[in-house]
Scaffold this motif. Sequence first.
Motif, PDB file in Angstrom:
ATOM      1  N   GLN A   5       0.819  -1.224   0.097  1.00  0.00           N
ATOM      2  CA  GLN A   5       0.386   0.006   0.010  1.00  0.00           C
ATOM      3  C   GLN A   5       0.835   1.311  -0.136  1.00  0.00           C
ATOM      4  O   GLN A   5       1.953   1.311   0.769  1.00  0.00           O
ATOM      5  N   ASN A  91      -4.066   5.699   5.923  1.00  0.00           N
ATOM      6  CA  ASN A  91      -3.328   4.297   5.775  1.00  0.00           C
ATOM      7  C   ASN A  91      -4.315   3.232   6.356  1.00  0.00           C
ATOM      8  O   ASN A  91      -4.706   3.295   7.399  1.00  0.00           O
ATOM      9  N   GLY A  92      -4.471   2.191   5.490  1.00  0.00           N
ATOM     10  CA  GLY A  92      -5.363   1.027   6.044  1.00  0.00           C
ATOM     11  C   GLY A  92      -6.926   1.450   6.353  1.00  0.00           C
ATOM     12  O   GLY A  92      -7.543   0.284   6.941  1.00  0.00           O
TER      13      GLY A  92
END
Length: 185
Positions: A5, A91-92
């Motif tokens: 990612q 993020n995530g």
Amino acid sequence: AMIKQLDYDNVDWSQFFYYDTESKSCLKWNITRYSAYGKKLEIWPGKDAGTLSDVKNGDNKAWKVQVNITGKHSQYAVHRIISVLHGNKVNGSVIDHLNGVSADNRIENMRVTTQDINSRNRKVSSNCPYGIQGINFQQDRNGNAYFTAGYSNLGKKEKKCFPIKRLGYMEAFKQAAIYRQKMID
């Protein structure tokens, strides 16, 4: 192999961009970039940032931008950059466009959320009677009809059936809707 990612949270995006709803993507450049030969200006402060690209969900399009952060040019999602510029950690997580339009990057149209919650905001499928997400009508091989309540539990799809023959049409539908909401909550 897991897809690596892109790191959005640990980049100072304000050195490259600023948020501006006058831009179609809601993002404008903060920097100057010349062509490879040092002649023609490719990018300049105040120029709209981003190009509209196809995304995985149907006929929606989303804004992407190419920028050199790690020593090579990578493509980044504009809506994620805007979210970080507004102090969010992405993020995530996924960015949910509340009105269902992936190209509408106004900050009031976006929220940082989980994939499960984002999926609930998508358009209702054609086999959902009465337009309630996750409630479907199904028939088995013997002709028995059910309403099913579908939901996601930690990424795993779950489903419970409510038989129309035993409960009646409206009661089966009602119980399925109540059950699904209870499982989501």
